[in-house]
Enzyme design. Structure first.
Site, short mmCIF file in Angstrom:
data_model
loop_
_atom_site.label_atom_id
_atom_site.label_comp_id
_atom_site.label_asym_id
_atom_site.label_seq_id
_atom_site.Cartn_x
_atom_site.Cartn_y
_atom_site.Cartn_z
N ILE A 12 0.84 -1.20 0.00
CA ILE A 12 0.00 0.00 0.00
C ILE A 12 0.87 1.25 0.00
O ILE A 12 0.62 2.20 -0.75
CB ILE A 12 -0.98 -0.03 1.19
CG1 ILE A 12 -1.86 -1.29 1.10
CG2 ILE A 12 -1.85 1.23 1.21
CD1 ILE A 12 -2.71 -1.57 2.33
N ASP A 31 12.10 2.70 5.04
CA ASP A 31 11.61 1.32 5.06
C ASP A 31 12.79 0.42 5.41
O ASP A 31 13.91 0.64 4.94
CB ASP A 31 11.07 0.97 3.66
CG ASP A 31 10.17 -0.26 3.67
OD1 ASP A 31 8.99 -0.12 3.28
OD2 ASP A 31 10.63 -1.37 4.04
N PHE A 73 2.79 3.59 7.07
CA PHE A 73 2.26 2.30 6.64
C PHE A 73 3.05 1.14 7.24
O PHE A 73 2.60 0.00 7.20
CB PHE A 73 2.33 2.15 5.11
CG PHE A 73 1.54 3.19 4.35
CD1 PHE A 73 0.22 2.96 4.01
CD2 PHE A 73 2.12 4.40 3.99
CE1 PHE A 73 -0.52 3.91 3.32
CE2 PHE A 73 1.39 5.36 3.30
CZ PHE A 73 0.07 5.11 2.96
N TYR A 141 -2.75 -8.50 16.09
CA TYR A 141 -2.63 -7.52 15.00
C TYR A 141 -3.60 -6.36 15.23
O TYR A 141 -3.21 -5.19 15.20
CB TYR A 141 -2.89 -8.21 13.64
CG TYR A 141 -3.02 -7.22 12.51
CD1 TYR A 141 -1.93 -6.45 12.11
CD2 TYR A 141 -4.24 -7.03 11.86
CE1 TYR A 141 -2.06 -5.51 11.09
CE2 TYR A 141 -4.37 -6.11 10.84
CZ TYR A 141 -3.28 -5.34 10.46
OH TYR A 141 -3.41 -4.42 9.45
N LYS A 145 -2.77 -2.20 16.44
CA LYS A 145 -3.23 -0.99 15.74
C LYS A 145 -4.14 -0.16 16.64
O LYS A 145 -4.08 1.08 16.62
CB LYS A 145 -3.97 -1.40 14.47
CG LYS A 145 -3.09 -2.04 13.41
CD LYS A 145 -2.25 -0.98 12.70
CE LYS A 145 -1.49 -1.56 11.52
NZ LYS A 145 -0.80 -0.52 10.75
N LEU A 191 -6.77 -13.40 -0.33
CA LEU A 191 -7.64 -14.16 -1.23
C LEU A 191 -7.40 -13.87 -2.71
O LEU A 191 -7.17 -14.81 -3.50
CB LEU A 191 -9.11 -13.92 -0.87
CG LEU A 191 -10.10 -14.72 -1.71
CD1 LEU A 191 -9.96 -16.21 -1.46
CD2 LEU A 191 -11.54 -14.27 -1.42
N PHE A 209 -11.91 -21.38 2.64
CA PHE A 209 -11.81 -21.63 4.09
C PHE A 209 -13.19 -21.52 4.74
O PHE A 209 -13.55 -20.49 5.30
CB PHE A 209 -10.84 -20.64 4.73
CG PHE A 209 -9.42 -20.75 4.24
CD1 PHE A 209 -8.92 -21.95 3.75
CD2 PHE A 209 -8.56 -19.65 4.28
CE1 PHE A 209 -7.60 -22.06 3.31
CE2 PHE A 209 -7.24 -19.75 3.85
CZ PHE A 209 -6.76 -20.95 3.35
N GLY A 284 -10.43 -17.57 13.47
CA GLY A 284 -10.38 -16.11 13.61
C GLY A 284 -11.03 -15.33 12.48
O GLY A 284 -10.97 -14.10 12.47
N ASP A 285 -11.63 -16.01 11.51
CA ASP A 285 -12.28 -15.28 10.40
C ASP A 285 -13.73 -14.95 10.75
O ASP A 285 -14.56 -15.86 10.87
CB ASP A 285 -12.30 -16.14 9.12
CG ASP A 285 -11.01 -16.07 8.34
OD1 ASP A 285 -10.23 -15.12 8.57
OD2 ASP A 285 -10.79 -16.94 7.48
#
Ligand code: UFG
Length: 329
Positions: A12, A31, A73, A141, A145, A191, A209, A284-285
């Site tokens: 990104i 970076d 980012f 994660y 954030k 995906l 999945f 976790g989805d």
């Protein structure tokens, strides 16, 4: 503006660098190239290879390039990995931003656009997601954030000259429209790239999945936003950012596509058939995630231009077909 893009060699970040330069800003990328690619960085930008936790080096670069604004980012972004290696996520994603903020404080750079995520919402009970819904991440994660969101609020409270915008991303996809840069994750787990790699014959099959979710076709639904639209929102955010601003925006198209719909789209767009198998759920989805993006439209006038899955897939396919080995490093 003189903009430092932290993580500007990543997927990104590199698209944001290109758009910033096209909009006439001066850009220095910082970076550590842990997962980023030097070749993804636009040649018009300056480049410093450094780690965000190396505050002195970041501070020196901010001074040298007379940076007034930062887009941040730089982060690790695999949910599964974050569960296994939480300290890495808190070190890179949370401490890394504290280090950047300290360096900005030392040099007087007061404007920040920070990449947050819809993972901060966890598993919301209702859809679409609005910014005011409770935030309760279900993995490190998301927490890494969300902690930064809190830190940014406290930073503004302590220094009203500072201002930030934190877009919360949904599922980012697609590549630069001129074909110059694209997506190259190693390992790749997202995906759309995974399906395109199957279309290229680089994967033997695509696994779905979970097919027993409470959704119309039993597979998970996500909100896929094109990377150029997403970056365009960052430019708007930066250019309108004022001292004391503390803003959060959902960045998505406002509707969701199921895993099966994405697979069908890839078959249509590429004209390639490939093997698809129905597998187990991935832990976790959440079943469904899509944004209400009214706030960013009302306040920044931003709206996604690309909202059809076939157009997102066609954009990603252009890159994957022409760069089957990514940046080839
Ligand atoms: N999926 C498959 N097969 C695959 C890969 C993915 O069926 O081979 C499914 C996943 O189970 C999920 C959907 O496709 O339902 C999208 O999966 P991605 O891995 O592409 O994206 P996620 O929605 O899991 O993750 C995205 C971002 C993360 C962010 C997260 C927030 O990539 O950075 O949203 O929930 F944390």
């Amino acid at each position: 503006m003189n903009v430092m893009v932290a993580g500007g060699a990543g997927y990104i970040g590199s698209h944001a660098v290109k758009q910033l330069l096209d909009a006439g800003h001066k850009v220095v990328v910082i970076d550590n190239l842990f997962r980023g690619h030097r070749a993804a960085v636009d040649k018009r930008a300056d480049f410093v290879q450094a780690d965000m936790n190396d505050t002195d080096v970041v501070e020196k670069a901010l001074r040298e390039f007379q940076v007034d604004s930062v887009m941040h980012f730089a982060a690790l972004a695999y949910v599964g990995e974050s569960v296994e290696q939480p300290l890495d996520y808190y070190h890179r994603n949370t401490a890394g931003v504290i280090s950047m903020l300290r360096a900005m404080q030392a040099t007087g750079a007061k404007r920040l656009v920070f990449s947050s995520t819809c993972a901060t919402y966890g598993e919301p009970e209702t859809m679409p997601i609005v910014e005011t819904m409770p935030q309760s991440p279900i993995n490190p994660y998301g927490w890494s954030k969300l902690f930064v969101e809190r830190i940014l609020l406290d930073t503004v409270a302590a220094d009203p000259e500072f201002g930030f915008v934190a877009p919360r991303y949904f599922n980012v996809a697609g590549c630069a429209s001129d074909g110059s840069i694209g997506e190259d994750h190693k390992p790749e787990t997202h995906l759309i790239p995974v399906i395109l790699q199957a279309a290229l014959g680089q994967r033997e099959k695509v696994s779905i999945f979970g097919t027993d979710y409470p959704t119309p076709d039993g597979t998970c639904i996500r909100d896929y936003v094109h990377v150029e639209d997403l970056c365009n929102a960052h430019i708007l955010a930066l250019e309108t950012l004022k001292p004391g601003d503390a803003k959060f925006y959902n960045l998505g198209i406002g509707k969701g596509y199921s895993v099966r719909e994405v697979i069908e789209s890839v078959k249509r767009v590429t004209g390639v058939d490939f093997k698809v198998v129905e597998g187990e759920r991935r832990p976790g989805d959440p079943p469904t995630l899509y944004a209400n993006a009214d706030k960013v439209k009302a306040e920044l006038g931003w709206e996604a231009k690309i909202t059809e899955m076939d157009d997102i897939v066609a954009s990603a396919w252009q890159w994957f077909k022409n760069n089957p080995n990514g940046y080839g490093e």
